[in-house]
Design an enzyme around this catalytic site. Sequence first.
Site, PDB file in Angstrom:
ATOM      1  N   HIS A 114       0.838  -1.205   0.000  1.00 19.06           N
ATOM      2  CA  HIS A 114       0.000   0.000   0.000  1.00 19.06           C
ATOM      3  C   HIS A 114       0.873   1.255   0.000  1.00 19.06           C
ATOM      4  O   HIS A 114       0.609   2.217  -0.736  1.00 19.06           O
ATOM      5  CB  HIS A 114      -0.905   0.041   1.241  1.00 19.06           C
ATOM      6  CG  HIS A 114      -1.933  -1.025   1.301  1.00 19.06           C
ATOM      7  ND1 HIS A 114      -2.128  -1.794   2.438  1.00 19.06           N
ATOM      8  CD2 HIS A 114      -2.842  -1.449   0.402  1.00 19.06           C
ATOM      9  CE1 HIS A 114      -3.116  -2.643   2.225  1.00 19.06           C
ATOM     10  NE2 HIS A 114      -3.569  -2.458   0.986  1.00 19.06           N
ATOM     11  N   LYS A 144     -16.389  -6.769   6.380  1.00 22.13           N
ATOM     12  CA  LYS A 144     -15.108  -7.484   6.342  1.00 22.13           C
ATOM     13  C   LYS A 144     -14.588  -7.830   7.742  1.00 22.13           C
ATOM     14  O   LYS A 144     -13.555  -8.460   7.866  1.00 22.13           O
ATOM     15  CB  LYS A 144     -14.058  -6.652   5.593  1.00 22.13           C
ATOM     16  CG  LYS A 144     -14.272  -6.628   4.099  1.00 22.13           C
ATOM     17  CD  LYS A 144     -13.045  -6.067   3.410  1.00 22.13           C
ATOM     18  CE  LYS A 144     -13.142  -6.196   1.910  1.00 22.13           C
ATOM     19  NZ  LYS A 144     -11.916  -5.757   1.250  1.00 22.13           N
ATOM     20  N   ARG A 179      -2.376  -6.456  -7.739  1.00 20.33           N
ATOM     21  CA  ARG A 179      -1.223  -7.279  -7.394  1.00 20.33           C
ATOM     22  C   ARG A 179      -0.988  -8.368  -8.418  1.00 20.33           C
ATOM     23  O   ARG A 179       0.127  -8.713  -8.743  1.00 20.33           O
ATOM     24  CB  ARG A 179      -1.417  -7.934  -6.029  1.00 20.33           C
ATOM     25  CG  ARG A 179      -1.372  -6.992  -4.880  1.00 20.33           C
ATOM     26  CD  ARG A 179      -1.688  -7.746  -3.628  1.00 20.33           C
ATOM     27  NE  ARG A 179      -2.993  -8.379  -3.805  1.00 20.33           N
ATOM     28  CZ  ARG A 179      -3.893  -8.515  -2.867  1.00 20.33           C
ATOM     29  NH1 ARG A 179      -3.653  -8.103  -1.658  1.00 20.33           N
ATOM     30  NH2 ARG A 179      -5.055  -9.085  -3.119  1.00 20.33           N
ATOM     31  N   SER A 183      -3.229  -7.915   3.022  1.00 16.93           N
ATOM     32  CA  SER A 183      -3.519  -7.663   4.438  1.00 16.93           C
ATOM     33  C   SER A 183      -4.000  -8.923   5.142  1.00 16.93           C
ATOM     34  O   SER A 183      -3.642  -9.177   6.287  1.00 16.93           O
ATOM     35  CB  SER A 183      -4.567  -6.549   4.574  1.00 16.93           C
ATOM     36  OG  SER A 183      -4.043  -5.324   4.148  1.00 16.93           O
TER      37      SER A 183
END
Length: 161
Positions: free
Chosen positions: A18, A42, A91, A129
Amino acid sequence: MEITAIYPGTFDPVTNGHIDIIARAARLYSKVIVAVADNSNKHPLFELSQRVKLLEDVTAKFGNVSIIGFDNLLVDCAKQHNASVILRGLRAISDFEYEFQLAGMNRRLSPDLETVFLTPAEQYEFISSSMIKEIARLGGDVSSFVPQVVQEHLIEKFNRG
């Protein structure tokens, strides 16, 4: 020409990937707003205020980067902050289909907003993450994946629980 970009995400936690995207965006745009989503669906590890604070800490060196929390539609948040570009990180090719759908929906909701995709530097392509949280939860070393302040918060979070 002054262009404001908004970089949304949950950032739970913020990773070196990030930070890489933020650093490169800070060179490309006159202003970069990192918008931390309050996405309770989430089930984030860190509260919104903690995620905002961690991002403020690790982006303090960038004079044109600001951090906000948000809980509304991204396109509305972008309009509120006069952003004309939405930044998204890719990514791997597996990210593309979902991100492409989001970009299309955002364009439909707000045709004036452009979506720009940035890829992280090679050494950060595999970092997510969720992987970081799992490694930290199991006592692994995440020091090469996250800033030191984030690592300290992860250790504290999992040592308490």
